[in-house]
Design an enzyme around this catalytic site. Structure first.
Site, PDB file in Angstrom:
ATOM      1  N   LYS A 202       0.854  -1.182   0.000  1.00 50.22           N
ATOM      2  CA  LYS A 202       0.000   0.000   0.000  1.00 50.22           C
ATOM      3  C   LYS A 202       0.891   1.234   0.000  1.00 50.22           C
ATOM      4  O   LYS A 202       1.725   1.412   0.887  1.00 50.22           O
ATOM      5  CB  LYS A 202      -0.896  -0.003   1.238  1.00 50.22           C
ATOM      6  N   ARG A 212     -10.848   9.996   2.310  1.00 47.29           N
ATOM      7  CA  ARG A 212     -10.760  10.640   3.625  1.00 47.29           C
ATOM      8  C   ARG A 212     -11.954  11.555   3.852  1.00 47.29           C
ATOM      9  O   ARG A 212     -12.381  11.735   4.998  1.00 47.29           O
ATOM     10  CB  ARG A 212      -9.418  11.354   3.783  1.00 47.29           C
ATOM     11  N   LYS A 256      -2.200  -1.436  -3.777  1.00 45.81           N
ATOM     12  CA  LYS A 256      -3.075  -0.266  -3.725  1.00 45.81           C
ATOM     13  C   LYS A 256      -2.248   1.012  -3.789  1.00 45.81           C
ATOM     14  O   LYS A 256      -1.257   1.085  -3.076  1.00 45.81           O
ATOM     15  CB  LYS A 256      -3.845  -0.315  -2.402  1.00 45.81           C
TER      16      LYS A 256
HETATM   17  C1  PBG Z   1      -6.930   3.418   5.736  1.00 45.77           C
HETATM   18  C2  PBG Z   1      -7.434   3.308   4.354  1.00 45.77           C
HETATM   19  C3  PBG Z   1      -7.351   4.276   3.356  1.00 45.77           C
HETATM   20  C4  PBG Z   1      -7.973   3.748   2.237  1.00 45.77           C
HETATM   21  C5  PBG Z   1      -8.423   2.470   2.554  1.00 45.77           C
HETATM   22  N1  PBG Z   1      -8.053   2.209   3.869  1.00 45.77           N
HETATM   23  C6  PBG Z   1      -6.841   5.669   3.405  1.00 45.77           C
HETATM   24  C7  PBG Z   1      -5.472   5.955   3.808  1.00 45.77           C
HETATM   25  O1  PBG Z   1      -4.592   5.104   3.871  1.00 45.77           O
HETATM   26  O2  PBG Z   1      -5.264   7.138   4.089  1.00 45.77           O
HETATM   27  C8  PBG Z   1      -8.128   4.453   0.924  1.00 45.77           C
HETATM   28  C9  PBG Z   1      -9.149   3.913  -0.007  1.00 45.77           C
HETATM   29  C10 PBG Z   1      -9.492   4.826  -1.119  1.00 45.77           C
HETATM   30  O3  PBG Z   1      -8.871   5.886  -1.351  1.00 45.77           O
HETATM   31  O4  PBG Z   1     -10.455   4.490  -1.825  1.00 45.77           O
HETATM   32  N2  PBG Z   1      -7.856   2.936   6.673  1.00 45.77           N
END
Ligand code: PBG
Length: 331
Positions: A202, A212, A256
């Protein structure tokens, strides 16, 4: 007479592109409803679903509208959803994440009652939606995210989500050792059947902005997640992350975001025997919707092209906000 020279071009690639049926016959990549996972948001304490302006078509669900949406996913034959919670109250530890009365746990129970085993229920496992500082873990005295103290809390969250009926927990916090900690906590509590979908590679991406908004998360002091999420400049490092997660017991590994990391998806596919997932994230979806709203692109066609590319790169499973609209079109 001499025989004519071999005709040029030697091979007519266009022969197999001539008709839709021919193209269908020779297609290497087949995007199917079976590949799709719908990400959904459930917010505590609201009476009506709340649209998320930066994610057209996506809402923060009430408990009721969530259950209705789950029924619709079943009717569309989408196999899975992944759930994010937006709690009423946040604190320094993110304790609502493992509270049996916390919004995700309550929602998971209601979903399970409603759809039985017709949908795979995936619970995103992180603390950022629940902490008042917006980080994915607890902070130490210097305001840094404390890796090992966070692991203990992730174990609690996993067990609470399993108890509420999750089939799969999906740790997204990028703490070192999170898969092993969660696997251990689940096994100790008797949840040996609950699977772990690891957000293995990620990246610290600028494409998470609309998400967010959807979960009402702001990182304190204008901070970021570069201290725990991966640097977009690094590809090989993703393979180390994947190998570690598989060794720790991950059942599925995820990359991701997706489109800017197709090289990573392909490389992970080549080394992992486990299913590979990719998350087409909020910013990727928002860009398609925004350009389509302007009339600058054909949004449906671009969405299909993007998701097909993610599949072609090697993803077996795709998390996408396009899931329901795509299932309607693939049906
Ligand atoms: C963190 C999380 C995020 C996303 C999924 N799980 C945001 C981050 O890491 O700041 C992002 C998913 C998206 O942008 O669709 N809990």
């Amino acid at each position: 007479m001499d025989k004519p020279q071999a005709s040029f071009p030697a091979r007519r690639m266009r022969r197999l592109r001539r008709t839709p049926a021919l193209r269908r016959l020779v297609a290497e990549t087949r995007l199917s409803v079976d590949d799709l996972v719908a990400p959904l948001f459930v917010r505590e304490g609201i009476a009506e679903p709340q649209p998320v302006p930066s994610l057209p078509g996506v809402v923060q669900h009430t408990r009721d509208s969530l259950v209705k949406e789950a029924r619709r996913l079943v009717s569309l034959e989408i196999p899975a959803l992944t759930l994010f919670g937006v709690p009423l109250g946040k604190d320094a530890l993110g304790s609502a994440a493992w509270d049996d009365g916390g919004i995700v746990q309550v929602a998971l129970r209601e979903l399970r009652d409603e759809v039985g085993d017709a949908l795979v229920l995936i619970a995103d496992l992180c603390l950022d939606e629940y902490t008042d500082h917006g980080h994915c873990g607890v902070l130490d005295g210097r305001g840094e995210v404390d890796n090992d103290a966070t692991l203990e809390l992730y174990g609690r969250v996993a067990v609470a989500q399993a108890r509420a009926g999750a089939d799969v927990v999906a740790p997204s916090g990028m703490m070192d050792g999170q898969v092993a900690a969660i696997r251990g906590a689940l096994d100790d509590a008797g949840f040996t059947e609950v699977a772990v979908l690891a957000y293995a590679a990620k990246y610290a991406s600028a494409l998470y902005g609309p998400f967010r908004d959807a979960v009402d998360v702001t990182i304190a002091g204008g901070g970021d997640r570069k201290g725990y999420q991966q640097d977009p400049r690094n590809g090989r490092e993703a393979l180390t992350e994947v190998r570690l997660d598989l060794a720790e017991g991950a059942d599925i590994v995820m990359v991701k975001p997706a489109l800017a990391y197709l090289d990573v998806i392909a490389a992970v596919r080549a080394v992992a025997d486990a299913p590979v997932a990719a998350y087409h994230v909020s910013g990727e979806y928002a860009m398609v919707k925004a350009a389509a709203q302007q009339g600058w692109i054909d949004g449906d066609a671009v969405a299909l092209e993007h998701l097909t590319a993610i599949k072609r790169a090697g993803a077996d499973i795709i998390l996408t906000y396009h899931a329901a609209e795509l299932a309607e079109r693939l049906a």
